[in-house]
Every structure is written in C-alpha cells, then in structure tokens.
Scaffold this motif. Structure first.
Motif, PDB file in Angstrom:
ATOM      1  N   ALA A 213       0.824  -1.208   0.000  1.00 35.19           N
ATOM      2  CA  ALA A 213       0.000   0.000   0.000  1.00 35.19           C
ATOM      3  C   ALA A 213       0.861   1.261   0.000  1.00 35.19           C
ATOM      4  CB  ALA A 213      -0.936  -0.015   1.203  1.00 35.19           C
ATOM      5  N   ARG A 214       1.990   1.203   0.731  1.00 34.26           N
ATOM      6  CA  ARG A 214       2.878   2.376   0.767  1.00 34.26           C
ATOM      7  C   ARG A 214       3.601   2.578  -0.567  1.00 34.26           C
ATOM      8  NH1 ARG A 214       4.180   0.849   6.268  1.00 34.26           N
ATOM      9  NH2 ARG A 214       6.006  -0.281   5.518  1.00 34.26           N
ATOM     10  N   ASN A 215       3.897   1.460  -1.260  1.00 31.00           N
ATOM     11  CA  ASN A 215       4.636   1.534  -2.519  1.00 31.00           C
ATOM     12  C   ASN A 215       3.719   1.544  -3.737  1.00 31.00           C
ATOM     13  OD1 ASN A 215       6.980   1.413  -0.989  1.00 31.00           O
ATOM     14  ND2 ASN A 215       7.160  -0.806  -1.172  1.00 31.00           N
ATOM     15  N   ARG A 216       2.456   1.870  -3.528  1.00 28.28           N
ATOM     16  CA  ARG A 216       1.493   1.839  -4.621  1.00 28.28           C
ATOM     17  C   ARG A 216       1.897   2.829  -5.712  1.00 28.28           C
ATOM     18  NH1 ARG A 216      -3.838   3.451  -2.315  1.00 28.28           N
ATOM     19  NH2 ARG A 216      -3.659   1.448  -1.241  1.00 28.28           N
ATOM     20  N   SER A 217       1.941   2.356  -6.958  1.00 25.52           N
ATOM     21  CA  SER A 217       2.331   3.211  -8.084  1.00 25.52           C
ATOM     22  C   SER A 217       1.087   3.783  -8.742  1.00 25.52           C
ATOM     23  CB  SER A 217       3.132   2.401  -9.108  1.00 25.52           C
ATOM     24  OG  SER A 217       2.342   1.352  -9.631  1.00 25.52           O
ATOM     25  N   PRO A 218       1.201   4.979  -9.349  1.00 26.12           N
ATOM     26  CA  PRO A 218       0.027   5.582  -9.994  1.00 26.12           C
ATOM     27  C   PRO A 218      -0.416   4.855 -11.245  1.00 26.12           C
ATOM     28  CG  PRO A 218       1.992   6.890 -10.411  1.00 26.12           C
ATOM     29  CD  PRO A 218       2.400   5.832  -9.427  1.00 26.12           C
ATOM     30  N   GLY A 219       0.451   3.977 -11.823  1.00 26.99           N
ATOM     31  CA  GLY A 219       0.076   3.247 -13.026  1.00 26.99           C
ATOM     32  C   GLY A 219       0.318   4.084 -14.271  1.00 26.99           C
ATOM     33  N   ILE A 220       0.092   3.456 -15.430  1.00 29.00           N
ATOM     34  CA  ILE A 220       0.296   4.118 -16.710  1.00 29.00           C
ATOM     35  C   ILE A 220      -0.923   4.966 -17.037  1.00 29.00           C
ATOM     36  CG2 ILE A 220       0.829   3.750 -19.144  1.00 29.00           C
ATOM     37  CD1 ILE A 220       1.957   1.038 -18.406  1.00 29.00           C
ATOM     38  N   HIS A 221      -0.679   6.166 -17.527  1.00 34.41           N
ATOM     39  CA  HIS A 221      -1.778   7.072 -17.853  1.00 34.41           C
ATOM     40  C   HIS A 221      -2.603   6.478 -18.996  1.00 34.41           C
ATOM     41  CE1 HIS A 221      -3.924  10.722 -19.051  1.00 34.41           C
ATOM     42  NE2 HIS A 221      -3.621  11.185 -17.854  1.00 34.41           N
ATOM     43  N   PRO A 222      -3.938   6.557 -18.929  1.00 36.92           N
ATOM     44  CA  PRO A 222      -4.777   5.992 -19.998  1.00 36.92           C
ATOM     45  C   PRO A 222      -4.473   6.554 -21.381  1.00 36.92           C
ATOM     46  CG  PRO A 222      -6.100   6.540 -18.074  1.00 36.92           C
ATOM     47  CD  PRO A 222      -4.736   7.062 -17.800  1.00 36.92           C
ATOM     48  N   LEU A 223      -4.052   7.824 -21.455  1.00 40.27           N
ATOM     49  CA  LEU A 223      -3.725   8.417 -22.754  1.00 40.27           C
ATOM     50  C   LEU A 223      -2.525   7.731 -23.382  1.00 40.27           C
ATOM     51  CD1 LEU A 223      -4.337  10.615 -24.811  1.00 40.27           C
ATOM     52  CD2 LEU A 223      -2.837  12.152 -23.540  1.00 40.27           C
ATOM     53  N   ILE A 224      -1.529   7.385 -22.550  1.00 38.30           N
ATOM     54  CA  ILE A 224      -0.347   6.683 -23.064  1.00 38.30           C
ATOM     55  C   ILE A 224      -0.737   5.295 -23.565  1.00 38.30           C
ATOM     56  CG2 ILE A 224       1.917   5.768 -22.433  1.00 38.30           C
ATOM     57  CD1 ILE A 224       2.170   8.041 -20.423  1.00 38.30           C
ATOM     58  N   LEU A 225      -1.595   4.606 -22.799  1.00 37.87           N
ATOM     59  CA  LEU A 225      -2.054   3.284 -23.240  1.00 37.87           C
ATOM     60  C   LEU A 225      -2.818   3.377 -24.559  1.00 37.87           C
ATOM     61  CD1 LEU A 225      -3.327   1.753 -19.868  1.00 37.87           C
ATOM     62  CD2 LEU A 225      -1.272   1.116 -21.133  1.00 37.87           C
ATOM     63  N   TRP A 226      -3.654   4.416 -24.694  1.00 37.96           N
ATOM     64  CA  TRP A 226      -4.393   4.594 -25.939  1.00 37.96           C
ATOM     65  C   TRP A 226      -3.444   4.857 -27.105  1.00 37.96           C
ATOM     66  CZ3 TRP A 226      -4.933   8.970 -29.131  1.00 37.96           C
ATOM     67  CH2 TRP A 226      -5.904   8.861 -30.126  1.00 37.96           C
ATOM     68  N   GLN A 227      -2.406   5.682 -26.893  1.00 41.27           N
ATOM     69  CA  GLN A 227      -1.441   5.959 -27.956  1.00 41.27           C
ATOM     70  C   GLN A 227      -0.684   4.698 -28.360  1.00 41.27           C
ATOM     71  OE1 GLN A 227       0.873   9.079 -26.146  1.00 41.27           O
ATOM     72  NE2 GLN A 227      -0.489  10.725 -26.862  1.00 41.27           N
ATOM     73  N   GLN A 228      -0.336   3.875 -27.370  1.00 45.74           N
ATOM     74  CA  GLN A 228       0.344   2.626 -27.695  1.00 45.74           C
ATOM     75  C   GLN A 228      -0.549   1.703 -28.510  1.00 45.74           C
ATOM     76  OE1 GLN A 228       1.518   1.065 -23.887  1.00 45.74           O
ATOM     77  NE2 GLN A 228       3.227   2.494 -23.631  1.00 45.74           N
ATOM     78  N   ASP A 229      -1.815   1.619 -28.143  1.00 42.18           N
ATOM     79  CA  ASP A 229      -2.758   0.778 -28.893  1.00 42.18           C
ATOM     80  C   ASP A 229      -2.928   1.272 -30.322  1.00 42.18           C
ATOM     81  OD1 ASP A 229      -3.186  -0.939 -26.821  1.00 42.18           O
ATOM     82  OD2 ASP A 229      -5.043   0.008 -26.123  1.00 42.18           O
ATOM     83  N   GLU A 230      -3.031   2.602 -30.478  1.00 44.15           N
ATOM     84  CA  GLU A 230      -3.189   3.158 -31.823  1.00 44.15           C
ATOM     85  C   GLU A 230      -1.957   2.884 -32.678  1.00 44.15           C
ATOM     86  OE1 GLU A 230      -5.879   4.696 -33.273  1.00 44.15           O
ATOM     87  OE2 GLU A 230      -6.883   3.926 -31.481  1.00 44.15           O
ATOM     88  N   ALA A 231      -0.765   2.990 -32.079  1.00 42.49           N
ATOM     89  CA  ALA A 231       0.468   2.707 -32.827  1.00 42.49           C
ATOM     90  C   ALA A 231       0.517   1.241 -33.249  1.00 42.49           C
ATOM     91  CB  ALA A 231       1.682   3.060 -31.975  1.00 42.49           C
ATOM     92  N   GLU A 232       0.093   0.337 -32.369  1.00 48.83           N
ATOM     93  CA  GLU A 232       0.074  -1.082 -32.713  1.00 48.83           C
ATOM     94  C   GLU A 232      -0.945  -1.385 -33.799  1.00 48.83           C
ATOM     95  OE1 GLU A 232      -0.195  -3.906 -29.650  1.00 48.83           O
ATOM     96  OE2 GLU A 232       1.528  -3.181 -28.546  1.00 48.83           O
ATOM     97  N   LYS A 233      -2.115  -0.722 -33.719  1.00 44.63           N
ATOM     98  CA  LYS A 233      -3.119  -0.929 -34.764  1.00 44.63           C
ATOM     99  C   LYS A 233      -2.601  -0.472 -36.127  1.00 44.63           C
ATOM    100  CE  LYS A 233      -7.300  -0.532 -31.907  1.00 44.63           C
ATOM    101  NZ  LYS A 233      -8.515   0.290 -31.624  1.00 44.63           N
ATOM    102  N   ALA A 234      -1.944   0.688 -36.150  1.00 45.77           N
ATOM    103  CA  ALA A 234      -1.403   1.188 -37.415  1.00 45.77           C
ATOM    104  C   ALA A 234      -0.335   0.250 -37.967  1.00 45.77           C
ATOM    105  CB  ALA A 234      -0.817   2.592 -37.203  1.00 45.77           C
TER     106      ALA A 234
END
Length: 448
Positions: free
Chosen positions: A405-426
C-alpha cells in the motif's frame, strides 16, 4: 386481536388517546411473526411508517420506526395508499386553511410555505377553499375531544406523507407517474392496438424452447465460466484491488508476449471470446496468415472500425472497405452470398454505421463454423497453450500488504495506453495491407 400488537391508552398532552402502541412492541411483533432479525424488522417498520400505514404521535415529521418507547398508531384504512386517493392541491389547501383557523395563523414553517404557495396558485377559488375549511372545522368541534385529536393526527400523518416539506424525500414520489391521473380513462389510439396485435401474433408464432433445454444451456454456461468469474474464483496471482500488487494487470495486458493459461483457455469458449481479446485476435491472425485466409477477419475488423469510428470518417472508410473487400477483383475479396452482397453494395450508396451488419454477420458465421474449430486444432493454438503462464498465487502477510500500500504506483496514464494501442493498430494494418505487385515492380525497375 389476540395475535396482533397489543395497544393501550396513552395520554398525549392532556388528552387520552386509545389503541397506542410503542415502536419496540411493533418491531418485536414483526421479528416474531416474520422470523427476521431486529435490523430487518426495523427497516420493514420504517417502510410502514414511510408509506403511511403507521404514524408517529410524538414527532410527526420523523417517519422512522424507532426501537424504543416512541408512540405510534395504525392509520385508518381511508388514508391508506392502496385507496389510490390522489392528493389534490385543493384538498391540501382546505386542510392547511383549516389548520390555520385552528392554530390562529401559527402554522409550521413548511406548512406556511405551502399555504402561501397554494394561496397564490389557487387564488381564483380561495373563497370556496376557506368556506370548506370553516365548515370542516365547525364539524370537527362537535366530536369528542379524543376523537377530534385522533382524526387530526390521522389527517396530518396523511399529508406529511403525500405533501412532505420541501427538499424532503417521500416514499410516495413515483416520478412522472404523479402527473397521471389514475382515475381518468386513458384513450388508447388504434395504432397501439394494431402494434399490440402484431406483437402477440409474432410471439405466438415464434419457436419455443423447452425449459429443460434452457436449464441445460444455463447449467453448461455456468460450468464453463465459473472458474473465470472473479466473484466465484480467485484472481491469479492476486486481486490487485486487495493486495495493491499489479502483477495480474501486467500479465493480462495486450502487449504481453506470453498470455496466462486462463486467458488462453477462455479463447476456446467461442469465437466471440477469441475476437474480444485483442491478444487472442492477434494469435488468430497468425493462424489465418498461414492458411492464406485472413481476408474474412480483416473485413470483420474493418466493419467494427466503421461501426465504432467517428462520423466524419464514415464515408471514406466505407469507400475503402468497398474497394478492398467487395468490388469484383478486389485485392482482398470476400466470398459472401449474392443476396447479402447486393444489400451491402446498395447500402454503401448512403453509408451509415451499420451498413455492413449483414455482411459482417455472414463472415462471422463462416469463421465460427469452419475457421475457428480448425484454429483450436492447429499447432498455433497448441503451441500457445504450452507456453501459457500459470502464475502461483500470492500469499502476502499483513506486513507485506501494508508495504504494498505504501509503494502503490500511480500506473500508466490511460492516454499513453491509448497511444500505444493506436500505434500497434497502425503497424498491424500496414503489415496486413495487400501488396500491389505492379507498383512494387515499377519501383524496382526505376531503381535499376
């Protein structure tokens, strides 16, 4: 009644009120008769008070059943909600005018606000309202004092439920139904009867399924999916919402090279499950590429993009799909029946989101009946089954959970995940695009 709640006479101010019961007696009776817990009995008793079947004597604005010595009485059936007596504004105005006469202008603040509003709203017949209130007040004075007090309490309890103070929730609030007069005869148009008749005819003619078949299908579905339901089976290696460990999300991302065994097993349930998982769809593409039959899946994906894409790109996408898959001699021509092809080509003159629905369904059924089962028996699927991961469950101690709980990370921003998905689709679209052999040969000739 010997089996009912025992009531007794109680003094309210200086007046003796008959048939009074306490809250704890009502709750004890409900608990005994309904075999319920005290909390459930309190909730049920509160509902009886909120709907006006029982009303409090001491604090009439507190529509709650208290498990103590608070005093209550049963409402007379004339004021029950089941009578469907519409609480008219004119009746409420007469009641407030009568209280105003009896209290000599000393109404409660919420009653005074309602009184002022109704005086303005019903000003055209206010003389009639005051006359009715005066007559009711004179008739009430002829009753015995205990009867008069009881009737006043009953009437006040009715109006506190049906016309509560402003910004107060009422159990009688039914949304737009309050705007409909339940006593009026609604005229149903002829077209409504026609549509009802058509619906019933179709319902009678529709095929029926035996209950045993339906129950068998439901039982099979539950047996298939029970190990994949997070409410029935644990998440492996652990539930990230409980342990603050994101390994479960990492293992089930689309970009993973090797998926988990549970994920691969789910692909075999149906073609829909396989195509819904983008990692499974990528594996299916590998199989179709080896079979030289990837045009059906490519068309299905193009139809999905048209269905869920932006409205501005709809026309251009429809034109591209027509040239790539449907026009005779197209580079990735799909084999569908003539009737479906005719409907689809005709619909593309005025493209919309669902113009390819018939052709997409036809292609989906072709893949479901043939290609999907060949994929499950293919070396491609068997190889991914062998490689699939089976993570061991985490057994975190309380100290480790606190550390997570103390070392909880904020995670990857949804916008970055969306950009990665779009790059893979292309990238995937470029890799699966048809090769124009003539253009490639002319390009090589120019280089020479």
């Amino acid at each position: 009644m010997q089996s009912g709640v025992k009531g007794s006479e109680q003094k309210l101010n200086v007046t003796t009120i008959p048939h009074v019961i306490t809250g704890k007696d009502i709750i004890a009776w409900i608990t005994n008769k309904m075999k319920s817990t005290t909390e459930e009995s309190e909730a049920f008793g509160t509902m009886l008070v909120a709907y006006g079947y029982i009303y409090p004597l001491q604090n009439h604005r507190k529509l709650v059943m208290c498990n103590d010595s608070s005093l209550y009485r049963f409402q007379t059936p004339y004021f029950w909600p089941t009578q469907k007596w519409v609480a008219e504004d004119s009746d409420y105005a007469i009641y407030l005018a009568k209280r105003n006469i009896r209290k000599k202008g000393m109404l409660e603040p919420y009653e005074q606000a309602h009184y002022n509003h109704l005086h303005e709203w019903l000003n055209h017949k206010w003389d009639f309202i005051v006359m009715q209130a005066t007559e009711q007040y004179k008739a009430g004075k002829e009753r015995k004092k205990p009867d008069r007090v009881v009737f006043d309490c009953q009437e006040r309890a009715y109006w506190i439920v049906n016309k509560p103070p402003r910004r107060t929730h009422s159990a009688m609030d039914n949304g737009l139904e309050l705007l409909i007069d339940p006593n009026s005869d609604e005229k149903i148009p002829f077209d409504t009867y026609r549509r009802m008749n058509l619906f019933y005819q179709q319902a009678i003619m529709s095929s029926k399924v035996k209950s045993s078949v339906s129950l068998g299908a439901l039982n099979k579905y539950v047996a298939t999916y029970k190990n994949h339901d997070p409410f029935l089976a644990p998440c492996l290696p652990s539930n990230p919402w409980l342990t603050d460990n994101d390994m479960y999300w990492t293992l089930n991302m689309r970009q993973v090279e090797v998926p988990t065994k549970m994920r691969v097993e789910r692909w075999s349930f149906s073609l829909f499950e396989l195509l819904s998982d983008l990692r499974g769809r990528d594996d299916f593409k590998v199989f179709l590429k080896k079979e030289f039959s990837g045009e059906n899946l490519a068309f299905w994906e193009a139809a999905e993009e048209l269905k869920w894409g932006t409205a501005s790109s709809m026309t251009s996408k429809a034109e591209t799909i027509f040239k790539t898959f449907l026009v005779p001699g197209a580079p990735r021509w799909i084999n569908i029946d003539g009737r479906t092809m005719g409907l689809t080509v005709k619909g593309l003159d005025h493209p919309h989101r669902y113009v390819l629905e018939a052709a997409q369904t036809h292609v989906f059924l072709l893949m479901k009946k043939d290609t999907f089962f060949r994929y499950l028996k293919s070396p491609v699927y068997k190889e991914i089954q062998k490689k699939a991961l089976n993570p061991e469950p985490h057994n975190f101690s309380p100290a480790q959970l606190e550390q997570n709980a103390r070392n909880r990370s904020p995670g990857i921003h949804p916008l970055i995940l969306w950009q990665q998905d779009e790059a893979e689709k292309a990238k995937a679209a470029a890799a699966s695009a048809p090769v124009d052999v003539k253009a490639l040969m002319s390009k090589l000739d120019r280089k020479k």
